[in-house]
Design an enzyme around this catalytic site. Structure first.
Site, mmCIF file in Angstrom:
data_model
loop_
_atom_site.group_PDB
_atom_site.id
_atom_site.type_symbol
_atom_site.label_atom_id
_atom_site.label_comp_id
_atom_site.label_asym_id
_atom_site.label_seq_id
_atom_site.Cartn_x
_atom_site.Cartn_y
_atom_site.Cartn_z
ATOM 1 N N GLU A 460 0.803 -1.229 0.000
ATOM 2 C CA GLU A 460 0.000 0.000 0.000
ATOM 3 C C GLU A 460 0.838 1.283 0.000
ATOM 4 O O GLU A 460 0.645 2.161 0.842
ATOM 5 C CB GLU A 460 -0.957 -0.007 1.192
ATOM 6 C CG GLU A 460 -1.996 -1.111 1.115
ATOM 7 C CD GLU A 460 -3.005 -1.062 2.260
ATOM 8 O OE1 GLU A 460 -2.798 -0.292 3.220
ATOM 9 O OE2 GLU A 460 -4.002 -1.801 2.187
ATOM 10 N N GLU A 534 -4.673 -8.669 0.250
ATOM 11 C CA GLU A 534 -5.229 -8.329 1.568
ATOM 12 C C GLU A 534 -6.725 -8.129 1.419
ATOM 13 O O GLU A 534 -7.174 -7.326 0.598
ATOM 14 C CB GLU A 534 -4.560 -7.075 2.126
ATOM 15 C CG GLU A 534 -4.922 -6.770 3.567
ATOM 16 C CD GLU A 534 -4.074 -5.640 4.131
ATOM 17 O OE1 GLU A 534 -2.840 -5.681 3.939
ATOM 18 O OE2 GLU A 534 -4.641 -4.709 4.724
#
Length: 836
Positions: A460, A534
């Site tokens: 991220e 995720e």
């Protein structure tokens, strides 16, 4: 011990793995696949004579320093001349008195020992006082002595750290040896020139945890192992030996390679031999390189190949492991040798069909996990990694993601041996020297591990991903990964910037959440494989069935998630319905310290876990077990202790993979419901005390039943251990579950009794927990409150065989003490790992 085979280990009494879940079931892998023993770990057996690899975890002294005040930091930093002259650091000489320092063994995390502080700047790290504002608890000093024989002179002596948090300064015998300033990658220092041969050596490590690497609990101190490695000056390079298996038909070609380093000034001619052994210790192949000369103070690459006939393939169901003994010879003399564990298997990522292991379509049923556990913080004994992994396997999980850093070797080895696939992730997404060095260490260290199916470049990086730098950085990292390991693909966890060129660079697209984006991205890039790097981030509190924002509790029904995430049932339905999606990794398997979501203070850990900090399952555990596992499942909830709600409607859920479930209250049917794939069943039942019972039906017959009974008050204590015999090696642990029973022997699911522990014998208590995300009791004191009926205590052996006895008693709130009970753990004599 280096000649013991796996069969010998089982015959010699290595304990098969067993553990207890919240329901009290016992998993015992008598076939040895889940066997654990530190003395026979791959790390312990990696050194082959004449090489020595000695564990340095025992006999340390510890004292806090100070990040700002030199007077409280051994005088370090008193003036700018600390490094002016070599050999003048008195604290790492015999002249320094450490008698008032605390004695301890590694691994050690001092952060978990600190109090909780209500400072919102500390929220993401679990409210522990570390950082610039807390100089008095952000620096720690470690010191120990050790002897080296005079015969070691002329060898290369190397200190190997598996990892330490975070900024390490290392001193030996008055000399500054080196510095490392990241919290997860291993690091090494050659101390040959600074060692005292034939006498005592004084080693000091100053650890500074003022700065962090991540946004989650990271611990502080030397929380992984330290080793002392001794080799010849002509030796195999660290993590340079690889075995790459190329499966062809009924055989496999093993492409073998290593690097030889010559730290002598004169050139040497040598060759390398490989002996390939199966799990029984039988030699099944051999190879040798052509001899070549290695220049003085230089290195050279040696390669060869061998063929395996009808190899046993590594898989989730049968995690078969081979080993290669790599031997360096010069003038017919063995100069160095090491053992490398590897597996034979094929991995394919397909943009249309998903993921394949050994040619078989496999849906990845994974979880993301940080590296901390109740009671011990980040300093997990090796055995505890096996415990945690077995909890996830019992749920039906077949993969883990190492969020968000290079994992400890014990976690990877447990995956190799227990059959758990891994997405192995580096901490720093960067092509700067530090970022590439961390990536290189991770890949070299673990590229022989068959459990690792993909490398992750990071998580991220929403600032960098849309910028031009993002493409350049990820291209450089992937190119270097392929150079070091041409057998695996690369991914990164992407949660934004889907429209940019960044995700297009990835071998495998890693989707973080964003279910509404996935179909369109795949349509635009149909040949790029995809995986849920995720997913989920469902939040729940174990044993709680009504969300209570005043108490920071979240209902354990699958009803709650954050603004960016999904319910368990929601994400898995989505992924299961798309063949081209390889599966995904739920955030998270275990609750973890820090990132207290969805609440802040007084919550001190997340509530994302499918199991809590102790490994006690939440109810969603059984949703995954129903649809990920192979065994029939019937799980009924909530508990049936609602004495103040008589006549009120109670939501009743069942997780099951059977055909049909009928529900009864006090013998009266509440109706039967068909089980639809990937869903749960739900009833609304008016509460009355008694027995709630679910009957699971398969092919028209009742095959499973489960009850929830209204219990009485706590009367007795029940304690059970995952194992009643452990190794007397100073490392092994027993994980003890504590609960209280009513007068009919039924577990009281709402009990909050304060439990006290007293240990005697050959070992002691190293941590306690209860899975309560809001509990601020000490992880190290000999007491812990039950949370919704459960608590956990971790016992560790000493090196002396005998027994550990734990006496447990409880105070009811309010009320008299409950009678004490005792549990005895046998600690058996073993050959401990070679240590110094």
């Amino acid at each position: 011990m280096s000649d013991l085979t796996r069969r010998d280990l089982l015959r010699s009494g290595v304990i098969a793995f067993a553990f207890s879940l919240a329901g009290g079931s016992l998993l015992n892998r008598a076939n040895g696949l889940f066997a654990y023993s530190a003395e026979t770990s791959a790390e312990s057996l990696s050194a082959v004579a004449p090489r020595e690899r000695l564990l340095m975890d025992f006999g340390w002294k510890f004292s806090f320093g100070h990040a700002n005040d030199p007077a409280r930091d051994l005088g370090f930093g008193k003036d700018q001349g600390d490094f002016a002259k070599s050999g003048e650091f008195k604290f790492s000489t015999e002249k320094f008195d450490d008698s008032k320092w605390r004695s301890l063994d590694l691994p050690h995390d001092w952060a978990v020992e600190l109090p909780f502080i209500h400072d919102d700047d500390l929220q993401s790290h679990g409210y522990k006082p570390l950082g610039r504002k807390y100089p008095e608890t952000s620096v720690g000093w470690y010191r120990r002595t050790f002897d080296l024989p005079a015969s070691d002179e002329g060898r290369r002596i190397v200190l190997d750290f598996d990892g330490a948090f975070r900024d390490a300064l290392v001193f030996l015998n008055g000399y500054f040896v080196g510095r490392n300033n990241n919290g997860y990658a291993p690091f090494s220092f050659d101390i040959s020139d600074f060692a005292n041969y034939g006498g005592k050596n004084y080693l000091v490590v100053r650890m500074d945890a003022t700065f962090g690497d991540g946004w989650f609990y990271e611990g502080a101190g030397i929380y992984r192992h330290i080793w002392l490695t001794k080799t010849d000056a002509l030796h195999l390079g660290q993590w340079e030996s690889y075995v790459r298996a190329d499966v062809k038909g009924s055989g496999a070609i093993l492409n073998l390679g290593t690097v030889v380093q010559n730290e002598n000034p004169k050139p040497e001619t040598c060759r390398v031999r490989w002996q390939i052994m199966d799990a029984e210790g039988k030699t099944v192949a051999a190879a040798e390189s052509a001899p070549q000369q290695v220049t003085g103070d230089g290195s050279a690459t040696f390669t060869a190949s061998a063929r395996l006939t009808n190899p046993s393939l590594w898989s989730v169901e049968t995690p078969y492991l081979y080993s290669a003994v790599v031997t360096l010879e010069s003038n017919s003399k063995t100069r160095d040798a090491e053992r490398v564990t590897f597996g034979v298997r094929t991995v394919t990522w397909d943009g249309d069909k998903g993921f394949f292991l050994n040619g078989k379509s496999v849906k990845i049923k994974g979880t993301c996990n940080h590296q901390d556990h109740a009671g011990v913080g980040a300093a997990l004994p090796d055995r505890l990694h096996w415990f945690r992994l077995a909890v996830l396997k019992e749920m039906g999980g077949n993969a883990v993601r190492t969020s968000h850093n290079m994992p400890t070797p014990a976690w990877v080895e447990a995956c190799d041996q227990m059959g758990m696939m891994m997405m192995c992730e580096t901490r720093l997404m960067s092509s700067n020297p530090e970022g590439l060095q961390q990536l290189e260490k991770m890949i070299k260290r673990y590229r022989n591990s068959p459990s690792i199916i993909i490398w992750s470049m990071g998580n991220e990086e929403w600032t960098m991903m849309p910028q031009p730098q993002g493409v350049r950085v990820i291209d450089e990292m992937i190119a270097r990964s392929h150079e070091l390991d041409p057998t695996r693909l690369c991914t990164a966890a992407v949660n934004a910037s889907f429209e940019t060129h960044f995700p297009e660079q990835l071998d495998v697209m890693g989707y973080n959440y964003n279910l509404k984006v996935i179909d369109d991205w795949h349509k635009a890039h149909p040949k790029t494989p995809g995986v849920g790097s995720e997913t989920a981030s469902t939040v729940s509190t174990r044993g709680i069935y009504e969300t209570d924002t005043l108490r920071n509790w979240v209902s354990a029904y699958d009803l709650n998630h954050t603004s960016w995430s999904e319910l368990a049932e929601e994400w898995w339905k989505f992924y299961a319905a798309r063949e081209w999606l390889s599966g995904g990794f739920a955030w998270t398997g275990f609750d973890y310290r820090g990132e207290p979501t969805p609440y802040g203070w007084p919550s001190i850990n997340s509530q994302f876990g499918i199991v809590d900090m102790c490994g006690f399952p939440k109810d969603n555990f059984y949703y995954y077990k129903s649809w990920w596992g192979n065994d029939p499942v019937l799980h009924l909830f909530p508990h049936w202790n609602w004495q103040e709600r008589e006549g009120e409607p109670i939501r009743v859920w069942v997780h099951s993979n059977l055909d049909e479930v009928e529900l009864f209250l006090n013998g009266k049917s509440q109706g039967s419901k068909k089980v639809e794939p990937l869903t749960h069943l739900e009833w609304t039942v008016k509460y009355e005390p008694g027995v709630l019972e679910a009957c699971g039906i398969k092919n028209g017959k009742v095959v499973l039943t489960e009850k929830r009974e209204t219990t009485g008050e706590p009367k007795t204590i029940k304690i059970t251990a995952d194992r009643t015999e452990i190794n007397a090696d100073g490392e092994d642990v027993a994980v003890v579950r504590v609960e209280v029973l009513d007068d009919q022997g039924r577990t009281v699911p709402t009990a909050n009794s304060l439990i006290r522990f007293k240990t005697t014998g050959e070992g002691g208590l190293i941590g306690v927990g209860n899975g309560d995300p809001n509990c601020q009791e000490s992880d190290k004191e000999s007491k812990r409150s039950l949370f919704n009926g459960l608590a956990q205590v971790i016992l560790q052996s000493s090196k002396t065989p005998g027994t550990i006895t734990v006496e447990v008693y409880a105070e009811r709130r309010p009320g008299p003490e409950l009678p004490s009970v005792t549990l005895t753990i046998a600690t058996k004599k073993v050959n401990p790992r070679p240590a110094i």
